[in-house]
Design a protein around this motif. Structure first.
Motif, PDB file in Angstrom:
ATOM      1  N   LEU A  56     -46.599 -15.991  53.457  1.00 37.77           N
ATOM      2  CA  LEU A  56     -46.282 -14.910  54.397  1.00 37.77           C
ATOM      3  C   LEU A  56     -47.183 -14.981  55.625  1.00 37.77           C
ATOM      4  N   ALA A  57     -48.444 -15.339  55.402  1.00 39.84           N
ATOM      5  CA  ALA A  57     -49.401 -15.406  56.512  1.00 39.84           C
ATOM      6  C   ALA A  57     -49.138 -16.604  57.407  1.00 39.84           C
ATOM      7  N   ILE A  58     -48.575 -17.682  56.848  1.00 39.49           N
ATOM      8  CA  ILE A  58     -48.235 -18.851  57.654  1.00 39.49           C
ATOM      9  C   ILE A  58     -47.068 -18.520  58.574  1.00 39.49           C
ATOM     10  N   LEU A  59     -46.069 -17.854  58.027  1.00 37.34           N
ATOM     11  CA  LEU A  59     -44.827 -17.598  58.757  1.00 37.34           C
ATOM     12  C   LEU A  59     -44.921 -16.389  59.690  1.00 37.34           C
ATOM     13  N   TRP A  60     -45.863 -15.477  59.428  1.00 39.85           N
ATOM     14  CA  TRP A  60     -45.927 -14.231  60.197  1.00 39.85           C
ATOM     15  C   TRP A  60     -47.369 -13.967  60.619  1.00 39.85           C
ATOM     16  N   PRO A  61     -47.777 -14.438  61.787  1.00 40.74           N
ATOM     17  CA  PRO A  61     -49.157 -14.211  62.262  1.00 40.74           C
ATOM     18  C   PRO A  61     -49.491 -12.717  62.274  1.00 40.74           C
ATOM     19  N   GLY A  62     -50.610 -12.400  61.696  1.00 42.98           N
ATOM     20  CA  GLY A  62     -51.017 -11.006  61.602  1.00 42.98           C
ATOM     21  C   GLY A  62     -50.867 -10.437  60.215  1.00 42.98           C
ATOM     22  N   PHE A  63     -50.131 -11.141  59.340  1.00 44.21           N
ATOM     23  CA  PHE A  63     -49.962 -10.606  57.987  1.00 44.21           C
ATOM     24  C   PHE A  63     -51.257 -10.727  57.201  1.00 44.21           C
ATOM     25  N   SER A  64     -52.009 -11.795  57.426  1.00 44.90           N
ATOM     26  CA  SER A  64     -53.305 -12.054  56.809  1.00 44.90           C
ATOM     27  C   SER A  64     -53.184 -12.941  55.583  1.00 44.90           C
ATOM     28  N   ARG A  65     -53.844 -14.093  55.652  1.00 48.07           N
ATOM     29  CA  ARG A  65     -53.858 -15.008  54.508  1.00 48.07           C
ATOM     30  C   ARG A  65     -54.573 -14.370  53.331  1.00 48.07           C
ATOM     31  N   SER A  66     -55.707 -13.730  53.600  1.00 43.83           N
ATOM     32  CA  SER A  66     -56.443 -13.110  52.500  1.00 43.83           C
ATOM     33  C   SER A  66     -55.638 -11.965  51.885  1.00 43.83           C
ATOM     34  N   ALA A  67     -54.985 -11.154  52.718  1.00 44.12           N
ATOM     35  CA  ALA A  67     -54.185 -10.049  52.180  1.00 44.12           C
ATOM     36  C   ALA A  67     -53.039 -10.573  51.327  1.00 44.12           C
ATOM     37  N   SER A  68     -52.329 -11.581  51.815  1.00 51.58           N
ATOM     38  CA  SER A  68     -51.180 -12.084  51.070  1.00 51.58           C
ATOM     39  C   SER A  68     -51.605 -12.729  49.757  1.00 51.58           C
ATOM     40  N   SER A  69     -52.720 -13.480  49.765  1.00 47.59           N
ATOM     41  CA  SER A  69     -53.156 -14.118  48.525  1.00 47.59           C
ATOM     42  C   SER A  69     -53.745 -13.099  47.549  1.00 47.59           C
ATOM     43  N   ILE A  70     -54.468 -12.106  48.055  1.00 50.95           N
ATOM     44  CA  ILE A  70     -55.016 -11.070  47.165  1.00 50.95           C
ATOM     45  C   ILE A  70     -53.894 -10.226  46.570  1.00 50.95           C
ATOM     46  N   LEU A  71     -52.950  -9.802  47.409  1.00 49.79           N
ATOM     47  CA  LEU A  71     -51.833  -9.002  46.908  1.00 49.79           C
ATOM     48  C   LEU A  71     -50.979  -9.821  45.953  1.00 49.79           C
ATOM     49  N   GLY A  72     -50.775 -11.104  46.280  1.00 52.84           N
ATOM     50  CA  GLY A  72     -50.045 -11.972  45.367  1.00 52.84           C
ATOM     51  C   GLY A  72     -50.746 -12.074  44.028  1.00 52.84           C
ATOM     52  N   GLY A  73     -52.072 -12.186  44.061  1.00 57.43           N
ATOM     53  CA  GLY A  73     -52.833 -12.235  42.825  1.00 57.43           C
ATOM     54  C   GLY A  73     -52.714 -10.960  42.016  1.00 57.43           C
ATOM     55  N   MET A  74     -52.769  -9.825  42.685  1.00 58.68           N
ATOM     56  CA  MET A  74     -52.632  -8.551  41.981  1.00 58.68           C
ATOM     57  C   MET A  74     -51.239  -8.398  41.371  1.00 58.68           C
ATOM     58  N   LEU A  75     -50.222  -8.870  42.090  1.00 61.05           N
ATOM     59  CA  LEU A  75     -48.862  -8.835  41.545  1.00 61.05           C
ATOM     60  C   LEU A  75     -48.731  -9.731  40.319  1.00 61.05           C
ATOM     61  N   MET A  76     -49.530 -10.788  40.273  1.00 60.25           N
ATOM     62  CA  MET A  76     -49.499 -11.717  39.141  1.00 60.25           C
ATOM     63  C   MET A  76     -50.404 -11.268  37.994  1.00 60.25           C
ATOM     64  N   GLY A  77     -51.005 -10.072  38.102  1.00 61.61           N
ATOM     65  CA  GLY A  77     -51.786  -9.526  37.007  1.00 61.61           C
ATOM     66  C   GLY A  77     -53.281  -9.695  37.112  1.00 61.61           C
ATOM     67  N   LEU A  78     -53.789 -10.197  38.250  1.00 57.91           N
ATOM     68  CA  LEU A  78     -55.235 -10.352  38.422  1.00 57.91           C
ATOM     69  C   LEU A  78     -55.857  -9.012  38.808  1.00 57.91           C
ATOM     70  N   ASP A  79     -57.053  -8.751  38.327  1.00 59.26           N
ATOM     71  CA  ASP A  79     -57.749  -7.567  38.817  1.00 59.26           C
ATOM     72  C   ASP A  79     -58.276  -7.841  40.231  1.00 59.26           C
ATOM     73  N   ARG A  80     -58.709  -6.796  40.928  1.00 59.66           N
ATOM     74  CA  ARG A  80     -59.086  -6.951  42.340  1.00 59.66           C
ATOM     75  C   ARG A  80     -60.196  -7.976  42.551  1.00 59.66           C
ATOM     76  N   PRO A  81     -61.322  -7.899  41.813  1.00 62.66           N
ATOM     77  CA  PRO A  81     -62.383  -8.888  42.045  1.00 62.66           C
ATOM     78  C   PRO A  81     -61.921 -10.323  41.816  1.00 62.66           C
ATOM     79  N   THR A  82     -61.115 -10.552  40.776  1.00 65.56           N
ATOM     80  CA  THR A  82     -60.646 -11.909  40.491  1.00 65.56           C
ATOM     81  C   THR A  82     -59.665 -12.374  41.554  1.00 65.56           C
ATOM     82  N   ALA A  83     -58.752 -11.498  41.978  1.00 64.92           N
ATOM     83  CA  ALA A  83     -57.805 -11.859  43.038  1.00 64.92           C
ATOM     84  C   ALA A  83     -58.545 -12.161  44.334  1.00 64.92           C
TER      85      ALA A  83
END
Length: 274
Positions: free
Chosen positions: A157-184
């Motif tokens: 999402l961050a590659i295709l949409w500047p401003g979305f945030s690589r860290s936000a997309s990967s952290i949110l993706g991690g949380m959706l996959m069941g990771l807790d916040r520190p691990t994500a």
């Protein structure tokens, strides 16, 4: 004034690279607000290249972890799966970056595009944080290759949409996959090493003659400032997520996105569009 712009860019990059608020978006807006006189292609390339400083900060912050993993990776299967997962997670971003990076930089590196990405990402962040899901993964070595690939896909999402945030997309993706916040959050740092490091290196190699127009010393200065500030930001974010959620960042994103749209609409911020 090139050295001054390099320092400001480095500060903004260092603060925002690993916070879920979009470093690219903040750099684009900061450059426009400062009226940086560099040609657009130089600004866009500089913004990517100084990410290398932030990546070096991750390597410095976690060097003991990385050194320990390097010693056992040949015989420790959980460590092997962790780094295989990191590599696999990078594949979608690498493919999209190679295919569309130049087109995206030429057409979407604009404040109005960034504003909508901040707003939409902020709303999604709030919704994900409002779920009642119980995290199942509390350690990097529990993530697995399949989850890693899906997190990497969301990162696109961050590659295709500047401003979305690589860290936000990967952290949110991690949380959706069941990771807790520190691990994500920690996995997002790991994932940034090849993703951002590769992008910064490729842009530098492709555009070093272009960057020479503002002085390679200024490029190094921007990356060095980014390194120092990012190192501090990493420690702060890890402490923050251990006891807090991301709803404050969600509100910040929406507020800043709306403010950018207002500035663009009033003609106070150039290069508006969508």
């Amino acid at each position: 004034m090139d050295w001054f712009y390099a320092i400001i860019y480095g500060i903004v990059e260092g603060i925002t690279e690993f916070l879920p608020i979009s470093s690219t978006g903040h750099l684009i807006v900061a450059g426009n607000l400062m009226g940086v006189p560099w040609p657009k292609e130089i600004k866009d390339t500089f913004e990517v290249v100084i990410q290398g400083g932030a990546i070096l900060a991750v390597l410095a912050y976690y060097w003991r972890d990385f050194a320990g993993q390097a010693r056992v990776i040949g015989r420790d299967q959980p460590t092997q799966r962790l780094w295989l997962g990191v590599v696999v997670a990078c594949i979608p971003a690498v493919i999209l970056g190679l295919l569309f990076a130049d087109t995206i930089k030429a057409n979407l590196f604009r404040p109005s595009v960034v504003a909508w990405a901040l707003i939409v990402g902020g709303v999604l962040m709030w919704l994900i944080e409002s779920r009642k899901a119980i995290p199942a993964v509390h350690d990097l070595k529990q993530i697995g290759v399949g989850r890693s690939f899906l997190i990497g896909a969301v990162q696109c999402l961050a590659i295709l949409w500047p401003g979305f945030s690589r860290s936000a997309s990967s952290i949110l993706g991690g949380m959706l996959m069941g990771l807790d916040r520190p691990t994500a959050t920690k996995f997002s740092f790991y994932l940034g090493i090849p993703t951002l490091g590769g992008a910064a290196l490729i842009d530098f190699i492709k555009s070093r003659d272009l960057l020479a127009q503002i002085g390679l010393v200024n490029v190094v200065l921007g990356a060095a400032v980014s390194f120092g500030v990012a190192y501090l930001a990493i420690g702060w974010l890890l402490r923050f997520v251990s006891t807090n959620n991301f709803k404050g960042f969600a509100v910040y994103r929406v507020v800043v996105g709306v403010l950018i749209l207002l500035l663009v609409g009033a003609g106070r911020l150039p290069n508006g569009g969508l």
